[in-house]
Design a protein around this motif. Structure first.
Motif, short mmCIF file in Angstrom:
data_model
loop_
_atom_site.label_atom_id
_atom_site.label_comp_id
_atom_site.label_asym_id
_atom_site.label_seq_id
_atom_site.Cartn_x
_atom_site.Cartn_y
_atom_site.Cartn_z
N GLU A 49 0.82 -1.21 0.00
CA GLU A 49 0.00 0.00 0.00
C GLU A 49 0.86 1.27 0.00
OE1 GLU A 49 -3.19 1.90 2.99
OE2 GLU A 49 -3.60 -0.17 2.37
N ASP A 50 1.92 1.30 0.82
CA ASP A 50 2.80 2.46 0.86
C ASP A 50 3.53 2.64 -0.47
OD1 ASP A 50 2.15 3.17 3.44
OD2 ASP A 50 3.80 2.04 4.34
N LEU A 51 3.99 1.53 -1.06
CA LEU A 51 4.67 1.60 -2.35
C LEU A 51 3.72 2.09 -3.43
CD1 LEU A 51 7.15 1.11 -4.14
CD2 LEU A 51 6.37 -1.26 -4.40
N SER A 52 2.51 1.57 -3.46
CA SER A 52 1.51 1.99 -4.45
C SER A 52 1.21 3.47 -4.32
CB SER A 52 0.22 1.20 -4.30
OG SER A 52 0.44 -0.15 -4.57
N ARG A 53 1.04 3.94 -3.09
CA ARG A 53 0.76 5.36 -2.86
C ARG A 53 1.90 6.23 -3.41
NH1 ARG A 53 0.22 5.44 2.55
NH2 ARG A 53 -1.34 4.40 2.33
N TYR A 54 3.14 5.82 -3.13
CA TYR A 54 4.29 6.58 -3.62
C TYR A 54 4.31 6.61 -5.15
CZ TYR A 54 8.98 7.80 -4.98
OH TYR A 54 10.04 8.38 -5.61
N LEU A 55 4.13 5.46 -5.76
CA LEU A 55 4.19 5.38 -7.22
C LEU A 55 3.06 6.16 -7.88
CD1 LEU A 55 5.19 1.64 -7.67
CD2 LEU A 55 6.65 3.66 -7.89
N MET A 56 1.91 6.20 -7.26
CA MET A 56 0.77 6.93 -7.83
C MET A 56 0.94 8.44 -7.71
SD MET A 56 -1.18 4.73 -9.15
CE MET A 56 -2.92 4.98 -9.21
N GLU A 57 1.86 8.90 -6.86
CA GLU A 57 2.08 10.33 -6.69
C GLU A 57 3.08 10.89 -7.69
OE1 GLU A 57 3.18 10.81 -2.63
OE2 GLU A 57 1.16 10.40 -1.90
N GLN A 58 3.62 10.06 -8.59
CA GLN A 58 4.62 10.54 -9.56
C GLN A 58 3.95 11.38 -10.64
OE1 GLN A 58 8.04 9.96 -9.00
NE2 GLN A 58 7.03 9.32 -7.10
N GLU A 59 4.78 11.90 -11.55
CA GLU A 59 4.32 12.81 -12.60
C GLU A 59 3.24 12.18 -13.48
OE1 GLU A 59 5.29 16.04 -12.95
OE2 GLU A 59 6.31 15.67 -11.07
N ILE A 60 2.55 13.00 -14.23
CA ILE A 60 1.50 12.57 -15.14
C ILE A 60 2.13 11.76 -16.28
CG2 ILE A 60 -0.25 13.38 -16.77
CD1 ILE A 60 -0.53 15.85 -14.99
N PRO A 61 1.58 10.61 -16.63
CA PRO A 61 2.12 9.81 -17.73
C PRO A 61 2.13 10.58 -19.04
CG PRO A 61 0.50 8.57 -16.49
CD PRO A 61 0.44 9.97 -15.98
N TYR A 62 3.16 10.34 -19.86
CA TYR A 62 3.35 11.10 -21.10
C TYR A 62 2.26 10.85 -22.14
CZ TYR A 62 5.09 6.74 -23.07
OH TYR A 62 5.20 5.46 -23.51
N GLY A 63 1.54 9.75 -22.06
CA GLY A 63 0.56 9.41 -23.08
C GLY A 63 -0.79 10.09 -22.90
N ILE A 64 -0.89 11.03 -21.99
CA ILE A 64 -2.17 11.68 -21.72
C ILE A 64 -2.32 12.92 -22.58
CG2 ILE A 64 -3.48 12.94 -19.96
CD1 ILE A 64 -2.46 10.97 -17.93
N GLU A 65 -3.48 13.04 -23.22
CA GLU A 65 -3.80 14.23 -24.02
C GLU A 65 -4.77 15.09 -23.22
OE1 GLU A 65 -5.30 13.54 -27.94
OE2 GLU A 65 -4.04 11.79 -28.22
N HIS A 66 -4.86 16.35 -23.62
CA HIS A 66 -5.86 17.21 -22.98
C HIS A 66 -6.62 17.96 -24.06
CE1 HIS A 66 -3.42 20.86 -23.52
NE2 HIS A 66 -2.41 20.05 -23.30
N ARG A 67 -7.88 18.20 -23.77
CA ARG A 67 -8.75 18.90 -24.72
C ARG A 67 -9.53 19.99 -24.00
NH1 ARG A 67 -10.78 13.59 -27.62
NH2 ARG A 67 -8.83 13.07 -28.63
N LEU A 68 -9.49 21.16 -24.57
CA LEU A 68 -10.27 22.27 -24.06
C LEU A 68 -11.69 22.10 -24.58
CD1 LEU A 68 -10.36 25.02 -22.62
CD2 LEU A 68 -9.83 26.05 -24.82
N LEU A 69 -12.65 21.97 -23.68
CA LEU A 69 -14.04 21.77 -24.09
C LEU A 69 -14.83 23.07 -24.11
CD1 LEU A 69 -15.19 18.49 -22.37
CD2 LEU A 69 -14.35 18.85 -24.67
N ASP A 70 -14.56 23.92 -23.13
CA ASP A 70 -15.36 25.12 -23.03
C ASP A 70 -14.54 26.23 -22.39
OD1 ASP A 70 -17.67 26.66 -23.27
OD2 ASP A 70 -18.36 26.14 -21.26
N TRP A 71 -14.77 27.46 -22.86
CA TRP A 71 -14.06 28.62 -22.34
C TRP A 71 -15.01 29.79 -22.49
CZ3 TRP A 71 -8.45 29.78 -22.01
CH2 TRP A 71 -8.18 31.14 -21.96
N LYS A 72 -15.44 30.37 -21.41
CA LYS A 72 -16.33 31.52 -21.54
C LYS A 72 -16.15 32.50 -20.39
CE LYS A 72 -20.16 28.59 -20.64
NZ LYS A 72 -21.52 28.24 -20.83
N GLU A 73 -16.41 33.75 -20.68
CA GLU A 73 -16.38 34.78 -19.66
C GLU A 73 -17.77 34.86 -19.05
OE1 GLU A 73 -14.44 38.51 -20.46
OE2 GLU A 73 -13.36 37.59 -22.14
#
Length: 136
Positions: A49-73
Motif C-alpha cells: 500500500e505504501d509503495l503503491s501510494r508513492y508510485l501513484m504520486e509521480q508525474e503525469i504519464p506522457y501518453g495523456i492528451e488534454h482537450r479544451l471543451l469550453d471557455w467563456k467569460e
C-alpha cells in the motif's frame, strides 16, 4: 542502474520478503548502499500500500492528451474553463486522478492559480479525467 540518473526518473529501492531476513540490521546496510546514488529518494514505508501510494504520486504519464471543451467569460468578469484529460489506459487514468481525486485536484488548484495570475481575474477551472479506447 548506471552512474548517472535521468533527470526525469527517480530511483526507488523496494525490498520484498523482508520478513524472511533474520537480522533486520542487514536491511539497513543494503539501503545504506543506495543512499548516494544520483536520483535516489529515501521514502519510508512498509507494504504494498505504501509503495503503491508513492508510485501513484509521480508525474503525469506522457501518453495523456488534454482537450479544451469550453471557455467563456461570465457576467461577473470571471472565466469558466472546462478541460478533459484523455487517457488510453485505465492505469493512466488512475495515476492522473489519484486516490479519491487527490492528484487531479492538486493539478486543478495549481493550474487555477496560474491562470488567475495570467488573466488577472477569477477562474473557475473544471478538469475531468476520461478514458478512451484508442486502439486494439
Amino acid at each position: 542502474m548506471g552512474a548517472e540518473a535521468s533527470p526525469k526518473q527517480a530511483r526507488v529501492l523496494c525490498m520484498n520478503k523482508v520478513d524472511l531476513v533474520e537480522k533486520k540490521k542487514d536491511l539497513l546496510k543494503v539501503a545504506e548502499q543506495f543512499k548516494d546514488l544520483p536520483g535516489y529518494e529515501r521514502i519510508e514505508g512498509s507494504g504494498v500500500e505504501d509503495l503503491s501510494r508513492y508510485l501513484m504520486e509521480q508525474e503525469i504519464p506522457y501518453g495523456i492528451e488534454h482537450r479544451l471543451l469550453d471557455w467563456k467569460e461570465l457576467r461577473d468578469g470571471s472565466m469558466r474553463i472546462e478541460q478533459h484529460f484523455i487517457t488510453g489506459k485505465i492505469s493512466q487514468r488512475k495515476i492522473l486522478v489519484g486516490k479519491n481525486g487527490s492528484k487531479i485536484g492538486r493539478i486543478g488548484i495549481e493550474a487555477n492559480e496560474e491562470l488567475r495570475s495570467i488573466f488577472k481575474r477569477d477562474v473557475h477551472l473544471i478538469l475531468q479525467g476520461l478514458r478512451y479506447n484508442w486502439g486494439p
